[in-house]
Every structure is written in C-alpha cells, then in structure tokens.
Design an enzyme around this catalytic site. Structure first.
Site, short mmCIF file in Angstrom:
data_model
loop_
_atom_site.label_atom_id
_atom_site.label_comp_id
_atom_site.label_asym_id
_atom_site.label_seq_id
_atom_site.Cartn_x
_atom_site.Cartn_y
_atom_site.Cartn_z
N ALA A 24 -30.58 -0.47 26.42
CA ALA A 24 -30.38 0.62 27.36
C ALA A 24 -30.86 0.11 28.71
CB ALA A 24 -31.19 1.85 26.94
N SER A 25 -29.96 -0.01 29.67
CA SER A 25 -30.25 -0.67 30.93
C SER A 25 -31.31 0.08 31.73
CB SER A 25 -28.98 -0.81 31.77
OG SER A 25 -28.02 -1.59 31.11
#
Length: 396
Positions: free
Chosen positions: A68-69
């Site tokens: 998840a950036s």
C-alpha cells in the site's frame, strides 16, 4: 472510533497539503475514502500515517510483492494524472484497492475505473475491499498488467502503481490520443513518477517526481553485478556496456577524491543531479555499498544504499559528501570518489556533472518516448536511451 479515524484521515490530508497543493478533486477523494478499510488486520490508526504498508511479502526477494503506497506519493501521482469526472481510467497494479477507490471518487458515476493485477491474492483482496467500501462499480481484473485491459479501452487516463523499466507496446493501443499516462519509470538506476501526454505516436512529459515502487513482474531490463565479494552491488541497464569482470578488485585500488565547488543543506535533496546526469552520460549506474564494505575501508557513498555512479571499463566513481562547516546553511560539500586505473578521470567527470546540476538545481529534463518499432525515420533531438519496447529521449 469512527470520528477518531475521520479526524486522523483529515489530519493526514492536512499534513500532505502542508508540503504540496492538491487539486480539489484529489483532496476530496482523500478526505472521503477510508484507507483503513483497505488494510484489514492493521491497527486502523496506522492507516493514517504517511508510510507504506506491505500487504504481501515476497518469499524470493527482499522487496514485497505488493505494497500500500505512501499516501503522499498516492496524492502526488493522482495530481500528475489530472483525472476528471467522466474519464475512463486504467490502473496497473491493484494493490489494496485504495487507489482505485480514490480514482472512482474523482471520475464519479459517469466515469469508469479498471484496475489490473497479476497476483490472484492481491486482485481478490482489492475486489473484496472495494466491495466492502461501496465501490462495486470498479472493475478488477486478474491479469498481467503489461497486457493492459483492451476490453475496456480506449482510456483517457492510465496510471501504474508498480515500477516500470519500459512502456509495454500493448499500452499504446489502449491510451487515447490526448490521453495521459503516469507511471514510475526507471532508467539508469533511478525511478521517477513521470507524467506523459500522448500526441500521436509520441508521449511527451510535463513533470517528473522522485519515487520508489515495487517493480512490475515480467520486465527484466536491469542487471546487477556483485563487487567485493557481495559487499557492494552495481545496478545497470541492459543497454549499458558494463563488464563486471573488469571491475573485479576495483575497490582494492587507491581511491581518488575530487571535490566540486557545490554544497547542500542537511535536508536539501540532490537526486536531481542523478536525473540531470542521465541526460548527458550513458555510464550512469546505481551503486549500493554495505556497512561491511565501509568497515573494510571503502569510501562511504553519499547514500550507501543508492548512490549514482559512473562506470567506465574497469573504473568507477560515485558521489560522496563531506561536512565542512556545521554552522553553514549548506554544510555538506559534494564530490566524487574514484577507483580503478582511470578512477581519478572518472571522478573528475562526475564532479563536472555535479557542478552542471548546481547551476540549475530545480531544472527538470524534457522527456519524449516513442515505440521502438518503426523509428527508422525519426530524428531524435536529445539524448537517446533505447529500451526493449520504447525509446526515451531526454533533453535539458
């Protein structure tokens, strides 16, 4: 708990906006979509910290298969993309589904969002999270992202949330003329989130931002060579004439230090030097040096895990720093450390690149990209970097 999480979400967006301006549509989406719903099993409060979260580890390597950036990077790339209500968007790399939900908010009910991921577990997670958060209208496809999603093309916006070494030929058939593509593109060891607009058979950039992403599965354009018994590693592109055998024992030679008349502050970025050097020099690579190597006497690079280096035959030079005046606004002086028979010459060459960058530190190169096929009549104006499926031209 809900109110607390709402407050944390808004505080995160406020934090992001303290460093950059967000379009109203991106700001609204980030204040609306609950990131914690896409990260089950995580303390919900941690979803609103500006950091990446691993969602699937890689048993065969140091980097996870999916992340998840970092939210601020998400916001930056959505700003680059410039999606509008009614747009048709393709996302490569479904991740948690959070980015697709943000896109769905931005394009609205008259738009369409398709997200693609090669990993079945990741695609399933994204589908379930999107459904749970009320974004059933997003299409999730389990597929090699390098193939895109022709069945929903053409798209006027495409975004990749995985690192790309090259632009796949299939994407050219799916991006509409005048459409916009944002992707983390890698060349000469560094990655930039590049914003490109299609103009006929050419992609033209109007922005680049430093970033780092998990690499896409299926592209293998970068090579690596272990030096000093694995205590240092060099990363280079397949089109570069690097001969690892010539570099064997290079760190056993005397070091030559060359200092540029350039200084930086403690929080001042200097990655722009790396980027600018790729516009003029085909010998740029990435060097990582371990603590063991430095303990054995190797000169400490500016950033040990990722420092720009020039490699010429059996010699190399890389960026170094020294602290000259602790009280100065810019206490760190930039220079180059060279090893090998021509180490001093290569170090001087790198120092010259540092000084060229310092004369215009914020300048961003122009980038144009064309498909590799059918380029015989194209006279490129600038520095050409050839990849398997595309050709990059950089100028400044």
């Amino acid at each position: 708990m809900t109110n607390t999480l709402d407050e944390r979400r808004n505080q995160l967006v406020d934090q992001i906006m303290s460093g950059r301006t967000l379009p109203p549509s991106v700001e609204h989406a980030m204040r609306t979509v609950a990131r914690d719903q896409f990260l089950p099993g995580l303390d919900p409060a941690r979803a609103y910290v500006d950091e990446a979260v691993s969602i699937k580890e890689n048993p065969n390597g140091p980097l996870p298969l999916s992340l998840a950036s970092v939210p601020s990077i998400v916001a930056m790339m959505l700003t680059q993309l410039g999606a509008q209500p009614g747009d048709r968007v393709l996302e490569i790399g479904a991740g948690t589904g959070y980015n697709a939900a943000l896109l769905a908010e931005i394009v609205g009910p008259d738009g369409a969002v398709t997200t693609v991921d090669i990993d079945s577990d990741v695609a399933l997670h994204a589908r379930q999270a999107l459904n749970g958060a009320g974004y059933e209208r997003v299409t999730v496809i389990e597929r090699d992202g390098l193939k895109g999603a022709q069945e929903h093309a053409p798209y006027n916006r495409m975004i990749a949330t995985v690192g790309l070494w090259d632009i796949p030929g299939a994407w050219w058939d799916q991006l509409a003329d005048g459409g916009r593509l944002v992707l983390p593109l890698r060349w000469r060891g560094q990655t930039r989130s590049v914003a490109l607009t299609r103009r006929g058979d050419t992609l033209v950039s109007d922005g680049m931002e430093l970033c780092g992403f998990v690499p896409v599965i299926g592209q293998d354009g970068e090579r690596s060579a272990e030096l000093l018994g694995g205590q240092a590693r060099l990363h280079y592109d397949q089109d570069q004439p690097v001969d690892a055998a010539l570099l064997e024992g290079v760190f056993g030679t005397p070091v030559s230090e060359v200092w540029a008349d350039v200084r930086v502050g403690g929080e001042e970025p200097f990655d722009g030097m790396w980027l600018r050097t790729t516009v003029r020099d085909d010998t740029v690579c990435r060097l990582e040096v371990t603590a063991e190597a430095m303990d054995a006497g190797v000169r400490r690079p500016a950033i040990p895990v990722r420092t720009p280096a020039l490699v010429v035959g059996g010699s190399l030079a890389y960026m170094i720093l020294t602290r000259e005046n602790a009280d100065a606004q810019r206490p760190w002086r930039m220079g180059a450390a060279g090893y090998g028979p021509d180490g001093a010459e290569v170090a001087n060459r790198l120092a010259a690149h540092i000084e060229a960058w310092a004369s215009a530190r914020t300048a961003v190169p122009a980038l144009t990209i064309r498909p590799a096929a059918g380029l015989s009549e194209w006279e490129a104006e600038g520095h050409v970097i050839s990849k398997a499926e595309s050709v990059l031209v950089l100028d400044i």
